[in-house]
Write a protein that holds these residues in place. Structure first.
Motif, PDB file in Angstrom:
ATOM      1  N   HIS A 275       0.835  -1.202   0.000  1.00 10.69           N
ATOM      2  CA  HIS A 275       0.000   0.000   0.000  1.00 10.69           C
ATOM      3  C   HIS A 275       0.869   1.252   0.000  1.00 10.69           C
ATOM      4  CE1 HIS A 275      -3.503   2.492   0.842  1.00 10.69           C
ATOM      5  NE2 HIS A 275      -2.821   3.070   1.827  1.00 10.69           N
ATOM      6  N   HIS A 276       1.917   1.256   0.812  1.00  7.92           N
ATOM      7  CA  HIS A 276       2.803   2.418   0.898  1.00  7.92           C
ATOM      8  C   HIS A 276       3.499   2.679  -0.434  1.00  7.92           C
ATOM      9  CE1 HIS A 276       5.655   5.290   2.634  1.00  7.92           C
ATOM     10  NE2 HIS A 276       6.608   4.620   1.986  1.00  7.92           N
ATOM     11  N   HIS A 277       3.872   1.611  -1.122  1.00  5.80           N
ATOM     12  CA  HIS A 277       4.595   1.751  -2.389  1.00  5.80           C
ATOM     13  C   HIS A 277       3.665   1.758  -3.605  1.00  5.80           C
ATOM     14  CE1 HIS A 277       7.896   0.417   0.312  1.00  5.80           C
ATOM     15  NE2 HIS A 277       8.640   1.161  -0.493  1.00  5.80           N
ATOM     16  N   ARG A 278       2.357   1.821  -3.355  1.00  7.88           N
ATOM     17  CA  ARG A 278       1.350   1.872  -4.421  1.00  7.88           C
ATOM     18  C   ARG A 278       1.442   0.682  -5.373  1.00  7.88           C
ATOM     19  NH1 ARG A 278       2.724   7.180  -3.320  1.00  7.88           N
ATOM     20  NH2 ARG A 278       0.944   8.568  -2.865  1.00  7.88           N
ATOM     21  N   ILE A 279       1.611  -0.489  -4.773  1.00 14.77           N
ATOM     22  CA  ILE A 279       1.678  -1.733  -5.540  1.00 14.77           C
ATOM     23  C   ILE A 279       0.380  -2.506  -5.306  1.00 14.77           C
ATOM     24  CG2 ILE A 279       2.892  -3.933  -5.807  1.00 14.77           C
ATOM     25  CD1 ILE A 279       5.406  -2.495  -4.734  1.00 14.77           C
ATOM     26  N   PRO A 280      -0.336  -2.896  -6.338  1.00  9.07           N
ATOM     27  CA  PRO A 280      -1.590  -3.633  -6.153  1.00  9.07           C
ATOM     28  C   PRO A 280      -1.371  -4.952  -5.400  1.00  9.07           C
ATOM     29  CG  PRO A 280      -1.389  -2.846  -8.409  1.00  9.07           C
ATOM     30  CD  PRO A 280      -0.061  -2.623  -7.766  1.00  9.07           C
ATOM     31  N   PHE A 281      -2.245  -5.202  -4.438  1.00  7.78           N
ATOM     32  CA  PHE A 281      -2.150  -6.381  -3.578  1.00  7.78           C
ATOM     33  C   PHE A 281      -3.406  -7.226  -3.789  1.00  7.78           C
ATOM     34  CE2 PHE A 281      -2.848  -8.771   0.284  1.00  7.78           C
ATOM     35  CZ  PHE A 281      -1.587  -9.131   0.727  1.00  7.78           C
ATOM     36  N   TYR A 282      -3.228  -8.436  -4.332  1.00  7.19           N
ATOM     37  CA  TYR A 282      -4.355  -9.312  -4.647  1.00  7.19           C
ATOM     38  C   TYR A 282      -4.311 -10.583  -3.798  1.00  7.19           C
ATOM     39  CZ  TYR A 282      -5.587  -6.536  -8.744  1.00  7.19           C
ATOM     40  OH  TYR A 282      -5.993  -5.519  -9.575  1.00  7.19           O
ATOM     41  N   VAL A 283      -5.496 -11.114  -3.537  1.00  4.91           N
ATOM     42  CA  VAL A 283      -5.659 -12.376  -2.819  1.00  4.91           C
ATOM     43  C   VAL A 283      -6.342 -13.362  -3.754  1.00  4.91           C
ATOM     44  CG1 VAL A 283      -6.755 -13.541  -0.869  1.00  4.91           C
ATOM     45  CG2 VAL A 283      -5.816 -11.227  -0.575  1.00  4.91           C
ATOM     46  N   ALA A 284      -5.757 -14.557  -3.895  1.00  5.57           N
ATOM     47  CA  ALA A 284      -6.334 -15.584  -4.769  1.00  5.57           C
ATOM     48  C   ALA A 284      -6.915 -16.697  -3.904  1.00  5.57           C
ATOM     49  CB  ALA A 284      -5.272 -16.144  -5.714  1.00  5.57           C
ATOM     50  N   ALA A 285      -8.183 -17.037  -4.131  1.00  9.80           N
ATOM     51  CA  ALA A 285      -8.830 -18.055  -3.306  1.00  9.80           C
ATOM     52  C   ALA A 285     -10.095 -18.569  -3.984  1.00  9.80           C
ATOM     53  CB  ALA A 285      -9.183 -17.485  -1.931  1.00  9.80           C
ATOM     54  N   PRO A 286     -10.449 -19.846  -3.745  1.00  9.79           N
ATOM     55  CA  PRO A 286     -11.712 -20.391  -4.259  1.00  9.79           C
ATOM     56  C   PRO A 286     -12.863 -20.039  -3.327  1.00  9.79           C
ATOM     57  CG  PRO A 286     -10.522 -22.097  -3.096  1.00  9.79           C
ATOM     58  CD  PRO A 286      -9.638 -20.876  -3.070  1.00  9.79           C
ATOM     59  N   TYR A 287     -14.079 -20.324  -3.774  1.00 12.16           N
ATOM     60  CA  TYR A 287     -15.268 -19.974  -2.986  1.00 12.16           C
ATOM     61  C   TYR A 287     -15.273 -20.627  -1.613  1.00 12.16           C
ATOM     62  CZ  TYR A 287     -17.646 -24.505  -3.620  1.00 12.16           C
ATOM     63  OH  TYR A 287     -17.983 -25.838  -3.572  1.00 12.16           O
ATOM     64  N   SER A 288     -14.628 -21.804  -1.482  1.00 12.90           N
ATOM     65  CA  SER A 288     -14.634 -22.535  -0.213  1.00 12.90           C
ATOM     66  C   SER A 288     -13.837 -21.831   0.884  1.00 12.90           C
ATOM     67  CB  SER A 288     -14.086 -23.948  -0.423  1.00 12.90           C
ATOM     68  OG  SER A 288     -12.809 -23.907  -1.046  1.00 12.90           O
ATOM     69  N   LEU A 337      -6.763  -2.797   2.293  1.00 15.35           N
ATOM     70  CA  LEU A 337      -5.445  -2.931   1.671  1.00 15.35           C
ATOM     71  C   LEU A 337      -5.452  -3.861   0.462  1.00 15.35           C
ATOM     72  CD1 LEU A 337      -3.224  -3.237   4.891  1.00 15.35           C
ATOM     73  CD2 LEU A 337      -3.714  -1.185   3.541  1.00 15.35           C
ATOM     74  N   ILE A 338      -6.602  -4.439   0.145  1.00 14.06           N
ATOM     75  CA  ILE A 338      -6.700  -5.450  -0.906  1.00 14.06           C
ATOM     76  C   ILE A 338      -7.311  -4.842  -2.168  1.00 14.06           C
ATOM     77  CG2 ILE A 338      -7.738  -7.672  -1.537  1.00 14.06           C
ATOM     78  CD1 ILE A 338      -7.709  -8.335   1.499  1.00 14.06           C
ATOM     79  N   ALA A 339      -6.601  -4.994  -3.286  1.00 11.03           N
ATOM     80  CA  ALA A 339      -7.099  -4.451  -4.560  1.00 11.03           C
ATOM     81  C   ALA A 339      -8.203  -5.311  -5.149  1.00 11.03           C
ATOM     82  CB  ALA A 339      -5.951  -4.332  -5.557  1.00 11.03           C
ATOM     83  N   GLY A 340      -8.136  -6.623  -4.898  1.00 10.35           N
ATOM     84  CA  GLY A 340      -9.152  -7.507  -5.439  1.00 10.35           C
ATOM     85  C   GLY A 340      -8.914  -8.946  -5.048  1.00 10.35           C
ATOM     86  N   PHE A 341      -9.958  -9.753  -5.184  1.00  9.53           N
ATOM     87  CA  PHE A 341      -9.882 -11.194  -4.939  1.00  9.53           C
ATOM     88  C   PHE A 341      -9.944 -11.917  -6.278  1.00  9.53           C
ATOM     89  CE2 PHE A 341     -11.533  -9.550  -0.933  1.00  9.53           C
ATOM     90  CZ  PHE A 341     -10.708 -10.191  -0.012  1.00  9.53           C
ATOM     91  N   ILE A 347     -12.412 -11.668 -11.037  1.00  7.31           N
ATOM     92  CA  ILE A 347     -11.713 -10.827 -10.072  1.00  7.31           C
ATOM     93  C   ILE A 347     -12.742  -9.909  -9.415  1.00  7.31           C
ATOM     94  CG2 ILE A 347      -9.917  -9.088  -9.737  1.00  7.31           C
ATOM     95  CD1 ILE A 347      -8.503 -10.262 -12.206  1.00  7.31           C
ATOM     96  N   LEU A 348     -12.881 -10.050  -8.110  1.00  6.18           N
ATOM     97  CA  LEU A 348     -13.862  -9.282  -7.349  1.00  6.18           C
ATOM     98  C   LEU A 348     -13.181  -8.070  -6.740  1.00  6.18           C
ATOM     99  CD1 LEU A 348     -15.619 -12.264  -5.548  1.00  6.18           C
ATOM    100  CD2 LEU A 348     -16.086 -11.315  -7.819  1.00  6.18           C
ATOM    101  N   ARG A 349     -13.796  -6.898  -6.914  1.00  4.47           N
ATOM    102  CA  ARG A 349     -13.176  -5.652  -6.469  1.00  4.47           C
ATOM    103  C   ARG A 349     -14.088  -4.942  -5.462  1.00  4.47           C
ATOM    104  NH1 ARG A 349      -8.736  -4.861  -9.559  1.00  4.47           N
ATOM    105  NH2 ARG A 349      -8.650  -5.891 -11.598  1.00  4.47           N
ATOM    106  N   PRO A 350     -13.540  -3.933  -4.770  1.00  6.71           N
ATOM    107  CA  PRO A 350     -14.356  -3.193  -3.786  1.00  6.71           C
ATOM    108  C   PRO A 350     -15.557  -2.541  -4.460  1.00  6.71           C
ATOM    109  CG  PRO A 350     -12.003  -2.670  -3.583  1.00  6.71           C
ATOM    110  CD  PRO A 350     -12.150  -3.450  -4.847  1.00  6.71           C
TER     111      PRO A 350
END
Length: 361
Positions: A275-288, A337-341, A347-350
């Motif tokens: 976040h401080h360095h303006r780098i996108p942060f993504y989380v990868a995960a299945p529905y479970s 802090l999360i750009a998307g899942f 890809i799910l976003r805010p």
């Protein structure tokens, strides 16, 4: 290049990361002992509840999706070995075993999710013969495994759209083929991108105190022919400052309804730095891995691990054993802090409270 989810042993055999081959090993669960990597690539065969519970606790098998698959297949293996005369006795044994396995690790929601799905598959068959109930349980477990393989591939396809040739990617812990049914979550986009000819530079946090990033992620990426550099966890800020990182992708063990995400300890720190360095942060995960029953991160139970993982990491004393130790296995990254899942559904976003509810209603 070998298939990204298989490796070649010293004797030339090709093996898979997660091999619960109950067809070839009736009544047994077969999987890689990840505590021995990268020095040794060995399988263990487990046939009783205590051994499977111990394997999950000791991280012989780890990674939220893989734990779920192992627990479901382990439940099927254990209950195939039970000598019970009536369906009622069999179902009681299944419930006791499932409750026991569910307590092995509290943070990863996939564990309880998979076991609950196994129990649900038997609900309408309570009068069926024991042999039929055993077959239903095994088929449900195999369905969970096959579904996870397909989910991970879909996550890879969606996540690969974020990647461009030459990008630098930071990942934390291991969310690859070793942590899932066969393909990975956070690493799945990297494997898909590599198959499409993209050249990426992956930086793998070592992930203290058990070094899943250096022992496991670096090992499987190297075996797959992907450029990987191991860094200590406390080097991430410097590497970001040097503009070597364009994107961060991590996995998850539990995601609350508002998007707060529990993952391996150190993930929160990486998200703050990104976040401080303006780098996108993504989380990868299945529905479970999404847990709509938990409103936010405050409701996620954080597993506490033994002090010896810090004081005697891999057998060597690294701190005075008379002092106190605090060893949470996970931390929670706030959804802000999360750009998307990256999920199997896209890809799910805010805003996550809305998009997650819509995606997993």
């Amino acid at each position: 290049m070998l298939n990204s989810v298989s490796w070649k042993c010293a004797d030339g055999r090709i093996v898979r990361a997660f091999q619960p081959d109950l067809a070839g090993l009736p009544g047994k669960l077969r999987l890689i002992d990840q505590t021995l990597l990268p020095e040794q690539l060995c399988y263990v065969e487990l046939a009783d509840a205590a051994a499977i519970h111990d394997a999950i606790v000791r991280l012989v098998v780890r990674g939220a999706p893989a734990i779920g698959c192992a627990a479901a297949l382990g439940l099927a293996a254990v209950c195939r070995n039970q000598s019970v005369a009536t369906p009622a006795a069999f179902l009681a044994q299944v419930r006791r075993t499932a409750d026991y396995l569910a307590g092995a690790r509290p943070t990863a929601v996939n564990l309880s999710w998979a076991l609950r799905r196994c129990l649900d598959s038997l609900e309408a068959k309570t009068a069926a013969p024991v042999e039929q109930l055993q077959d239903i349980l095994l088929q449900t477990a195999l369905d969970i495994l096959q579904e996870d393989i397909e989910l991970c591939r879909a996550i890879g396809n969606h996540g690969a759209t974020l990647l461009q040739d030459g990008m630098g990617i930071l990942t934390h812990c291991n969310a690859g083929a070793l942590a899932t049914g066969d393909y990975g979550t956070a690493l799945a986009p990297l494997y898909v991108a590599a198959e499409r000819g993209l050249k990426l530079r992956v930086f793998s946090d070592e992930t203290r105190p058990l070094l899943q990033g250096s022992r496991l992620t670096a090992w499987e990426l190297h075996q797959a022919g992907i450029d990987v550099t191991v860094i200590c966890d406390n080097m991430a800020a410097q590497v970001m400052k040097e503009k070597r990182i364009d994107l961060v992708i991590v996995g998850a063990d539990r995601i609350s309804a508002n998007g707060d995400t529990a993952n391996k300890i150190g993930t929160y720190m990486a998200a703050v730095l990104a976040h401080h360095h303006r780098i996108p942060f993504y989380v990868a995960a299945p529905y479970s891995t999404f847990d709509p029953a938990t409103p936010d991160g405050d409701g996620i139970v954080i597993e506490q691990r033994p002090a010896t993982e810090i004081s005697r990491g891999f057998g060597k004393i690294t701190a005075p054993e008379q002092v106190r130790f605090y060893n949470p296995a996970f931390d929670v990254t706030p959804h802000e802090l999360i750009a998307g899942f990256i999920t199997e559904r896209g890809i799910l976003r805010p805003p996550f409270a809305r998009t997650l509810a819509a995606a997993f209603a």
